[in-house]
Write a protein that holds these residues in place. Structure first.
Motif, short mmCIF file in Angstrom:
data_model
loop_
_atom_site.label_atom_id
_atom_site.label_comp_id
_atom_site.label_asym_id
_atom_site.label_seq_id
_atom_site.Cartn_x
_atom_site.Cartn_y
_atom_site.Cartn_z
N ASP A 1 0.83 -1.20 0.00
CA ASP A 1 0.00 0.00 0.00
C ASP A 1 0.86 1.25 0.00
O ASP A 1 0.60 2.22 -0.73
N ARG B 1 -6.37 6.95 -4.83
CA ARG B 1 -5.07 7.17 -5.48
C ARG B 1 -4.01 6.38 -4.75
O ARG B 1 -4.15 6.07 -3.57
N LYS B 2 -2.95 6.05 -5.45
CA LYS B 2 -1.91 5.19 -4.90
C LYS B 2 -0.81 6.00 -4.22
O LYS B 2 -0.55 7.14 -4.56
N THR C 1 4.94 7.46 -4.91
CA THR C 1 4.93 5.99 -5.05
C THR C 1 6.34 5.50 -5.33
O THR C 1 7.27 6.28 -5.51
N GLY D 1 2.41 2.10 -3.32
CA GLY D 1 1.48 2.29 -4.43
C GLY D 1 1.33 1.09 -5.33
O GLY D 1 1.04 1.24 -6.52
N GLU D 2 1.48 -0.09 -4.77
CA GLU D 2 1.39 -1.31 -5.56
C GLU D 2 0.01 -1.98 -5.46
O GLU D 2 -0.18 -3.08 -5.96
N THR D 3 -0.93 -1.31 -4.78
CA THR D 3 -2.29 -1.84 -4.64
C THR D 3 -3.30 -0.79 -5.11
O THR D 3 -2.95 0.36 -5.36
N ASN D 4 -4.54 -1.22 -5.21
CA ASN D 4 -5.63 -0.31 -5.60
C ASN D 4 -6.61 -0.10 -4.46
O ASN D 4 -7.81 0.07 -4.67
N THR D 5 -6.10 -0.09 -3.25
CA THR D 5 -6.97 -0.03 -2.08
C THR D 5 -7.67 1.31 -1.94
O THR D 5 -8.81 1.38 -1.47
#
Length: 299
Positions: A196, A206-207, A296, A199-203
């Protein structure tokens, strides 16, 4: 009344279950996080789970329903002073009492050892001026592993009288975080997973993470074999490396919605750092505002 430690174990609690001054609160809440296919996250009360099994003499503290602002745009936002006092008094918390809080674990669909729902309620109590509160190390899982009983019996406590003073400095807003980005006297801690953080997830909308913040994953502080927190020496190492134990500095912790951040805040307090505030809006608020910077990547 004797001041209790911030973290207690099953044996400590078992010895005190019949203490008339104890208020034992089950703060279980369940959160499912998006999987790789981007499923919608879910958030639900632990009331049904509590009804099925809980530690004897415990009462249920419904964070989702009673200890979050019912009218807020974001989930799990701190409630008004009036709402909090009304609900916590119903659970018997007040003068001449001490509180132990536990839960069933961090996430409904992740193998993470951290009682961050318990620490959220503990932080709210601290925010509202009440200090004599502890977290049960390892929660209900460790209690059962240690061979102690559970029950379905219902109990209640006499209504409490909550005459304590709110500490507004323990929560910060978006504008204060903006200022903290370039303030060397403030340490920003992102409590989410490294994925997270980078910025490697879409939780979130925006990352990434807030610039200048450090990543201290809330799920890394316990021994997976014992379900107990690592010793203070090991816990101190990660926080001291980023300057978070410098008592001349202020620490701001954030996560997705101000929940996991309270687990790091608890441990910082345990290690002697009292200058800790929570960014309650966290990534739910920050990532939804395009004017708030995010970075990120792994460097």
């Amino acid at each position: 009344m004797t001041t209790i430690p911030l973290v207690v174990d099953s044996a400590w609690l078992h010895e005190r279950l019949d203490d008339p001054n104890l208020r034992l609160l089950d703060a279980t809440t369940f959160l499912s996080i998006p999987n790789k296919d981007g499923e919608t996250p879910g958030l639900w009360s632990g009331q049904d789970a509590f009804d099925e099994e809980h530690i004897p003499n415990a009462v249920f503290a419904d964070i989702l329903k009673n200890f979050s602002d019912r009218n807020a745009a974001l989930p799990m936002t701190i409630p008004s002073r009036e709402q909090f006092v009304e609900e916590i008094e119903k659970l018997g918390v007040g003068e001449d009492t001490y509180v132990v809080i536990y839960d069933r674990g961090a996430l409904a669909n992740a193998d993470v050892i951290a009682s961050y729902w318990a620490s959220r309620l503990r932080w709210q109590l601290k925010y509202e001026g009440f200090d004599n509160v502890a977290i049960l190390d390892g929660g209900l899982v460790k209690w059962k592993l240690d061979g102690y009983p559970t029950t379905t019996d219902k109990t209640s406590y006499p209504k409490g009288t909550f005459n304590f003073t709110r500490r507004p400095e323990l929560v910060v807003n978006k504008d204060q975080v903006r200022k903290a980005i370039d303030d060397d006297s403030v340490v920003l801690i992102n409590s989410l997973s490294p994925a997270d953080f980078y910025g490697e997830t879409n939780t979130y909308p925006r990352k990434g993470h807030i610039p200048t913040s450090f990543n201290v994953f809330f799920g890394s502080h316990s021994n997976p074999e014992t379900h107990l927190l690592w010793d203070d020496e090991k816990l101190s190492k990660v926080f001291s490396e980023i300057g978070a134990l410098d008592t001349e500095k202020t620490v701001i912790t954030y996560c997705g919605g101000g929940i996991a951040a309270t687990w790091n805040a608890l441990l910082l307090n345990k290690l002697g750092q009292e200058n800790v505030a929570i960014y309650d809006g966290s990534m739910n608020e920050w990532a939804a505002d395009p004017s708030c910077p995010l970075v990120t990547g792994r460097e």
